[in-house]
Scaffold this active site. Structure first.
Site, PDB file in Angstrom:
ATOM      1  N   SER A  85       0.835  -1.201   0.000  1.00  0.00           N
ATOM      2  CA  SER A  85       0.000   0.000   0.000  1.00  0.00           C
ATOM      3  C   SER A  85       0.877   1.261   0.000  1.00  0.00           C
ATOM      4  CB  SER A  85      -0.962  -0.070   1.202  1.00  0.00           C
ATOM      5  OG  SER A  85      -2.067   0.773   1.016  1.00  0.00           O
ATOM      6  N   GLU A 176      -1.349  14.087  13.899  1.00  0.00           N
ATOM      7  CA  GLU A 176      -1.483  15.470  13.401  1.00  0.00           C
ATOM      8  C   GLU A 176      -0.936  15.591  11.978  1.00  0.00           C
ATOM      9  OE1 GLU A 176      -0.382  19.945  14.981  1.00  0.00           O
ATOM     10  OE2 GLU A 176      -0.010  18.224  16.292  1.00  0.00           O
ATOM     11  N   HIS A 235      -7.361  -6.171   0.717  1.00  0.00           N
ATOM     12  CA  HIS A 235      -6.199  -5.281   0.729  1.00  0.00           C
ATOM     13  C   HIS A 235      -5.107  -5.764   1.695  1.00  0.00           C
ATOM     14  CE1 HIS A 235      -4.010  -1.656  -0.048  1.00  0.00           C
ATOM     15  NE2 HIS A 235      -4.141  -1.184   1.185  1.00  0.00           N
TER      16      HIS A 235
END
Length: 253
Positions: A85, A176, A235
């Protein structure tokens, strides 16, 4: 210069494994244990993930340079690369930029094309956690389940939670920065970049990440690529069908 954190298992030709978004090297321990009989396996945490350094900056150019610095630091050459991925995007870019360092390339369930951002629900759920309120794993899981009903996805995300200090939980990834830079994760491999070396694309039979009509774009960048479908897997093909996944890798290498 900051060097990525890794676990190194076994001896032999280096095989570097790069995890996906929200993951870390530990997700690949089972696969690595098998492969470490024949290779020196490096389970790498990419920036803002696992035990590697946190940074406000997050894109594939930087992650490619992180990998280059790692290889230089450990004095590796002729490496095999395996990326899943997001990690697959990193190793593809590395292979087209530094082909002389790469022996064989394995890309798990991702293609060179652009993917629109699709992790909003997960990011929203993760950002809803307040560790001063959700101060046990059970409470975190309960809070996440309101926005992420899939148990497997929650379990995967929960692997990133640790005790930062006594009584205080935290995420290992830099939430963040990942939230801020979420658009970077789907970026396409730059046009007209080519890696001539032997390449294996493994796709999950039940995953939509590599569709049937993507062979042309894969072959444009990786003319020596073969594409194999892993049965009964989506996946997370390495976790859902590790036996066939491993067999394909061992045969290719």
């Amino acid at each position: 210069m900051q060097i990525l954190h890794s676990k190194i298992l076994g001896n032999g030709q280096p095989l570097l494994i790069l995890h996906g978004y929200f993951g870390n090297g530990d997700n690949w321990k089972t696969i690595a244990n098998h492969l470490s009989n024949s290779y020196q396996v490096h389970l790498i945490d990419q920036r803002n993930h696992g035990r590697s350094f946190h940074s406000d900056e997050f894109d594939y150019e930087l992650m490619m340079e992180d990998l280059s610095n790692y290889i230089t630091h450990h004095q590796l050459e002729n490496v095999h690369l395996l990326g899943h991925s997001m990690g697959g995007k990193t190793v593809m870019l590395f292979a087209v930029e530094y082909p002389e360092l790469v022996d064989k390339l394995i890309v798990a369930d991702i293609s060179p094309r652009m993917y629109p951002p699709h992790h909003d629900d997960i990011l929203r759920a993760l950002n809803s956690i307040d560790f001063s309120v959700q101060n046990t794993r059970k409470l975190v899981d309960e809070k996440l389940s309101a926005l992420i009903p899939e148990f497997g996805v929650r379990q995967f995300l929960m692997k990133n939670i640790y005790w930062r200090e006594k009584g205080i939980l935290d995420f290992r990834f830099n939430l963040e920065s990942l939230t801020e830079n979420n658009d970077e994760v789907g970026v396409a491999l730059p046009s007209f970049t080519v890696f001539e070396g032997e390449t294996l694309f493994l796709k999950g039979e039940n995953s939509g990440y590599i569709s049937a009509n993507e062979e042309p774009i894969i072959k444009a960048h990786f003319p020596n690529a073969k594409i194999i479908s892993i049965k009964n897997a989506g996946h997370w093909l390495h976790a859902e069908n590790p036996k066939d996944f491993l067999e394909a890798i061992v045969e290719f290498l």
